[in-house]
Write a protein that holds these residues in place. Structure first.
Motif, PDB file in Angstrom:
ATOM      1  N   ASP A  81      -8.841  -0.731   2.537  1.00  0.00           N
ATOM      2  CA  ASP A  81      -8.012   0.447   2.796  1.00  0.00           C
ATOM      3  C   ASP A  81      -7.499   1.072   1.499  1.00  0.00           C
ATOM      4  OD1 ASP A  81      -8.306   0.320   5.519  1.00  0.00           O
ATOM      5  OD2 ASP A  81      -6.446  -0.785   5.865  1.00  0.00           O
ATOM      6  N   LEU A  82      -7.232   0.238   0.517  1.00  0.00           N
ATOM      7  CA  LEU A  82      -6.742   0.738  -0.769  1.00  0.00           C
ATOM      8  C   LEU A  82      -7.685   1.785  -1.343  1.00  0.00           C
ATOM      9  CD1 LEU A  82      -5.024   0.641  -3.415  1.00  0.00           C
ATOM     10  CD2 LEU A  82      -6.461  -1.303  -4.105  1.00  0.00           C
ATOM     11  N   MET A  83      -8.979   1.529  -1.284  1.00  0.00           N
ATOM     12  CA  MET A  83      -9.945   2.418  -1.918  1.00  0.00           C
ATOM     13  C   MET A  83     -10.122   3.734  -1.170  1.00  0.00           C
ATOM     14  SD  MET A  83     -10.428   0.723  -4.540  1.00  0.00           S
ATOM     15  CE  MET A  83     -11.707   1.692  -5.359  1.00  0.00           C
ATOM     16  N   LEU A  84      -9.522   3.852   0.019  1.00  0.00           N
ATOM     17  CA  LEU A  84      -9.568   5.112   0.767  1.00  0.00           C
ATOM     18  C   LEU A  84      -8.382   6.012   0.432  1.00  0.00           C
ATOM     19  CD1 LEU A  84     -10.533   3.719   4.301  1.00  0.00           C
ATOM     20  CD2 LEU A  84     -12.063   4.691   2.562  1.00  0.00           C
ATOM     21  N   GLN A  85      -7.412   5.481  -0.311  1.00  0.00           N
ATOM     22  CA  GLN A  85      -6.180   6.220  -0.571  1.00  0.00           C
ATOM     23  C   GLN A  85      -6.311   7.095  -1.814  1.00  0.00           C
ATOM     24  OE1 GLN A  85      -4.130   5.773   1.963  1.00  0.00           O
ATOM     25  NE2 GLN A  85      -5.529   4.144   2.658  1.00  0.00           N
ATOM     26  N   THR A  86      -5.653   8.247  -1.761  1.00  0.00           N
ATOM     27  CA  THR A  86      -5.646   9.154  -2.913  1.00  0.00           C
ATOM     28  C   THR A  86      -4.250   9.392  -3.466  1.00  0.00           C
ATOM     29  OG1 THR A  86      -5.528  11.078  -1.439  1.00  0.00           O
ATOM     30  CG2 THR A  86      -7.731  10.352  -2.155  1.00  0.00           C
ATOM     31  N   VAL A  87      -3.207   9.082  -2.673  1.00  0.00           N
ATOM     32  CA  VAL A  87      -1.828   9.244  -3.139  1.00  0.00           C
ATOM     33  C   VAL A  87      -0.991   8.085  -2.615  1.00  0.00           C
ATOM     34  CG1 VAL A  87      -1.898  11.764  -3.302  1.00  0.00           C
ATOM     35  CG2 VAL A  87      -1.194  10.681  -1.153  1.00  0.00           C
ATOM     36  N   ARG A  88       0.073   7.801  -3.320  1.00  0.00           N
ATOM     37  CA  ARG A  88       1.043   6.814  -2.853  1.00  0.00           C
ATOM     38  C   ARG A  88       1.898   7.441  -1.758  1.00  0.00           C
ATOM     39  NH1 ARG A  88       5.012   2.800  -5.492  1.00  0.00           N
ATOM     40  NH2 ARG A  88       6.816   2.959  -4.113  1.00  0.00           N
ATOM     41  N   PRO A  89       2.156   6.726  -0.654  1.00  0.00           N
ATOM     42  CA  PRO A  89       3.010   7.291   0.399  1.00  0.00           C
ATOM     43  C   PRO A  89       4.436   7.485  -0.106  1.00  0.00           C
ATOM     44  CG  PRO A  89       2.556   4.977   0.832  1.00  0.00           C
ATOM     45  CD  PRO A  89       1.680   5.368  -0.315  1.00  0.00           C
ATOM     46  N   ALA A  90       5.057   8.568   0.317  1.00  0.00           N
ATOM     47  CA  ALA A  90       6.380   8.919  -0.206  1.00  0.00           C
ATOM     48  C   ALA A  90       7.519   8.252   0.544  1.00  0.00           C
ATOM     49  CB  ALA A  90       6.558  10.439  -0.161  1.00  0.00           C
ATOM     50  N   ALA A  91       7.303   7.850   1.786  1.00  0.00           N
ATOM     51  CA  ALA A  91       8.412   7.422   2.641  1.00  0.00           C
ATOM     52  C   ALA A  91       8.595   5.910   2.700  1.00  0.00           C
ATOM     53  CB  ALA A  91       8.214   7.972   4.045  1.00  0.00           C
ATOM     54  N   VAL A  92       8.162   5.190   1.682  1.00  0.00           N
ATOM     55  CA  VAL A  92       8.345   3.741   1.669  1.00  0.00           C
ATOM     56  C   VAL A  92       9.057   3.332   0.390  1.00  0.00           C
ATOM     57  CG1 VAL A  92       6.342   3.274   3.119  1.00  0.00           C
ATOM     58  CG2 VAL A  92       6.072   3.346   0.635  1.00  0.00           C
ATOM     59  N   SER A  93       9.766   2.209   0.456  1.00  0.00           N
ATOM     60  CA  SER A  93      10.491   1.728  -0.716  1.00  0.00           C
ATOM     61  C   SER A  93       9.566   1.056  -1.716  1.00  0.00           C
ATOM     62  CB  SER A  93      11.584   0.742  -0.286  1.00  0.00           C
ATOM     63  OG  SER A  93      12.523   1.368   0.557  1.00  0.00           O
ATOM     64  N   TRP A  94       8.632   0.266  -1.195  1.00  0.00           N
ATOM     65  CA  TRP A  94       7.704  -0.471  -2.046  1.00  0.00           C
ATOM     66  C   TRP A  94       6.288  -0.273  -1.523  1.00  0.00           C
ATOM     67  CZ3 TRP A  94       9.562  -2.890  -6.346  1.00  0.00           C
ATOM     68  CH2 TRP A  94      10.946  -3.097  -6.400  1.00  0.00           C
ATOM     69  N   CYS A  95       5.340  -0.292  -2.430  1.00  0.00           N
ATOM     70  CA  CYS A  95       3.954  -0.081  -2.030  1.00  0.00           C
ATOM     71  C   CYS A  95       3.063  -1.028  -2.818  1.00  0.00           C
ATOM     72  CB  CYS A  95       3.553   1.368  -2.290  1.00  0.00           C
ATOM     73  SG  CYS A  95       1.972   1.830  -1.570  1.00  0.00           S
ATOM     74  N   GLY A  96       2.293  -1.838  -2.091  1.00  0.00           N
ATOM     75  CA  GLY A  96       1.427  -2.804  -2.745  1.00  0.00           C
ATOM     76  C   GLY A  96       0.097  -2.914  -2.040  1.00  0.00           C
ATOM     77  N   ALA A  97      -0.799  -3.696  -2.616  1.00  0.00           N
ATOM     78  CA  ALA A  97      -2.131  -3.829  -2.030  1.00  0.00           C
ATOM     79  C   ALA A  97      -2.773  -5.136  -2.453  1.00  0.00           C
ATOM     80  CB  ALA A  97      -3.020  -2.664  -2.444  1.00  0.00           C
ATOM     81  N   GLN A  98      -3.674  -5.573  -1.614  1.00  0.00           N
ATOM     82  CA  GLN A  98      -4.548  -6.693  -1.921  1.00  0.00           C
ATOM     83  C   GLN A  98      -5.711  -6.152  -2.752  1.00  0.00           C
ATOM     84  OE1 GLN A  98      -6.701  -7.924   1.548  1.00  0.00           O
ATOM     85  NE2 GLN A  98      -6.566 -10.094   0.994  1.00  0.00           N
ATOM     86  N   VAL A  99      -6.154  -6.901  -3.754  1.00  0.00           N
ATOM     87  CA  VAL A  99      -7.290  -6.459  -4.565  1.00  0.00           C
ATOM     88  C   VAL A  99      -8.306  -7.583  -4.689  1.00  0.00           C
ATOM     89  CG1 VAL A  99      -6.007  -4.718  -5.871  1.00  0.00           C
ATOM     90  CG2 VAL A  99      -6.109  -7.065  -6.730  1.00  0.00           C
ATOM     91  N   GLN A 100      -9.570  -7.178  -4.754  1.00  0.00           N
ATOM     92  CA  GLN A 100     -10.668  -8.134  -4.874  1.00  0.00           C
ATOM     93  C   GLN A 100     -11.491  -7.914  -6.134  1.00  0.00           C
ATOM     94  OE1 GLN A 100     -12.587  -7.178  -1.151  1.00  0.00           O
ATOM     95  NE2 GLN A 100     -11.496  -8.806  -0.039  1.00  0.00           N
ATOM     96  N   SER A 101     -11.169  -6.863  -6.898  1.00  0.00           N
ATOM     97  CA  SER A 101     -11.947  -6.560  -8.094  1.00  0.00           C
ATOM     98  C   SER A 101     -11.068  -5.840  -9.114  1.00  0.00           C
ATOM     99  CB  SER A 101     -13.140  -5.663  -7.742  1.00  0.00           C
ATOM    100  OG  SER A 101     -12.689  -4.374  -7.336  1.00  0.00           O
ATOM    101  N   HIS A 102     -11.558  -5.799 -10.349  1.00  0.00           N
ATOM    102  CA  HIS A 102     -10.834  -5.095 -11.407  1.00  0.00           C
ATOM    103  C   HIS A 102     -10.782  -3.598 -11.111  1.00  0.00           C
ATOM    104  CE1 HIS A 102     -10.194  -3.627 -15.657  1.00  0.00           C
ATOM    105  NE2 HIS A 102      -9.236  -4.512 -15.512  1.00  0.00           N
ATOM    106  N   GLU A 103     -11.841  -3.060 -10.516  1.00  0.00           N
ATOM    107  CA  GLU A 103     -11.857  -1.644 -10.136  1.00  0.00           C
ATOM    108  C   GLU A 103     -10.711  -1.333  -9.178  1.00  0.00           C
ATOM    109  OE1 GLU A 103     -14.721   1.578  -7.759  1.00  0.00           O
ATOM    110  OE2 GLU A 103     -15.271  -0.547  -7.864  1.00  0.00           O
ATOM    111  N   GLN A 104     -10.493  -2.207  -8.207  1.00  0.00           N
ATOM    112  CA  GLN A 104      -9.408  -1.996  -7.248  1.00  0.00           C
ATOM    113  C   GLN A 104      -8.043  -2.123  -7.926  1.00  0.00           C
ATOM    114  OE1 GLN A 104     -10.373  -4.876  -4.224  1.00  0.00           O
ATOM    115  NE2 GLN A 104     -11.905  -3.546  -3.266  1.00  0.00           N
TER     116      GLN A 104
END
Length: 256
Positions: free
Chosen positions: A174-197
């Motif tokens: 899902d991370l790789m489908l995103q183009t902007v950080r959501p504005a209405a959350v306090s914290w935003c994080g993601a799982q990553v499997q590669s350096h590209e991610q």
């Protein structure tokens, strides 16, 4: 013509109570009066840690005993393009003194009542509120609660609770489908499997990432060689020696 990076070593000097030191830039320097983390330019032939050792002695009169690599940030100012190599400094000798006429203040992530702060340090101040041990529990399809574990960490501190606060959590796909950080959350994080991610998460301005279980220890170590661009969490089974071993190579904390 593209400006070359000026490499800078910066230290988050932390006391046992969690407060850390900020200093104002003295008169005669660019952006004089702005507050920043102590440190300075890395000279030819120096490692980032060696430069920080020298700068802290020159600026504050302290002898750094250990520096834990943390994150590396790039920032473009009108006068320079800087690459900031941040370390967490928790052991030193001496009492910090203002050797260059700067003001100094011990502050906390929640109350850093000094202004203005250098723009390059804004994310750093925010990230210092992150715990070094974390658990994530599902509260909604994509919203989870972030909290410190209710047990003692290896630094002997009783972990408190950062949340509950709304947190946007993305899987690696899902991370790789995103183009902007959501504005209405306090914290935003993601799982990553590669350096590209990992780099994509940094471009989106996320607050942290955690390495998926498929990421090997060797890959995590490689990501940390020059400092990850944002706080990096790893699973506890990757570091059976515990939190201290993870922080020693540049991992921010452990995920249970």
């Amino acid at each position: 013509m593209t400006k070359r990076f000026v490499h800078v070593a910066a230290g988050v000097i932390k006391r046992p109570d969690g407060t850390f030191l900020l200093a104002s830039r003295p008169e005669g320097k660019p952006m004089a009066g702005y507050w920043e983390f102590p440190g300075g330019k890395i000279e030819a032939g120096e490692s980032a840690a060696e430069a920080l050792q020298r700068e802290l002695h020159e600026e504050l009169g302290i002898t750094m005993q250990e520096a834990l690599p943390w994150v590396t940030q790039n920032f473009d100012y009108t006068h320079a393009r800087v690459r900031l190599h941040f370390f967490q400094v928790e052991q030193w000798q001496g009492e910090p003194q203002a050797h260059e006429g700067q003001q100094m203040a011990w502050v906390s992530p929640a109350h850093h009542a000094v202004e203005p702060v250098l723009p390059a340090n804004a994310a750093i101040l925010r990230w210092l509120a992150l715990p070094d041990q974390m658990q994530v529990g599902s509260a909604a399809a994509e919203c989870v609660l972030l909290s410190q574990l209710p047990q003692q960490s290896q630094r002997g501190e009783v972990c408190g609770v950062l949340g509950p606060q709304p947190l946007q959590h993305w899987s690696a796909s899902d991370l790789m489908l995103q183009t902007v950080r959501p504005a209405a959350v306090s914290w935003c994080g993601a799982q990553v499997q590669s350096h590209e991610q990992l780099l994509h998460a940094a471009r989106l301005g996320l607050d942290y990432v955690w390495a998926d279980d498929s990421v090997t220890l060797a890959e995590i170590q490689a990501w940390c060689v020059d400092g990850p661009p944002l706080p990096l969490f790893a699973s506890t089974h990757r570091f059976p020696e515990g939190l201290a071993a993870a922080r020693h190579i540049g991992v921010h904390g452990l995920l249970r």
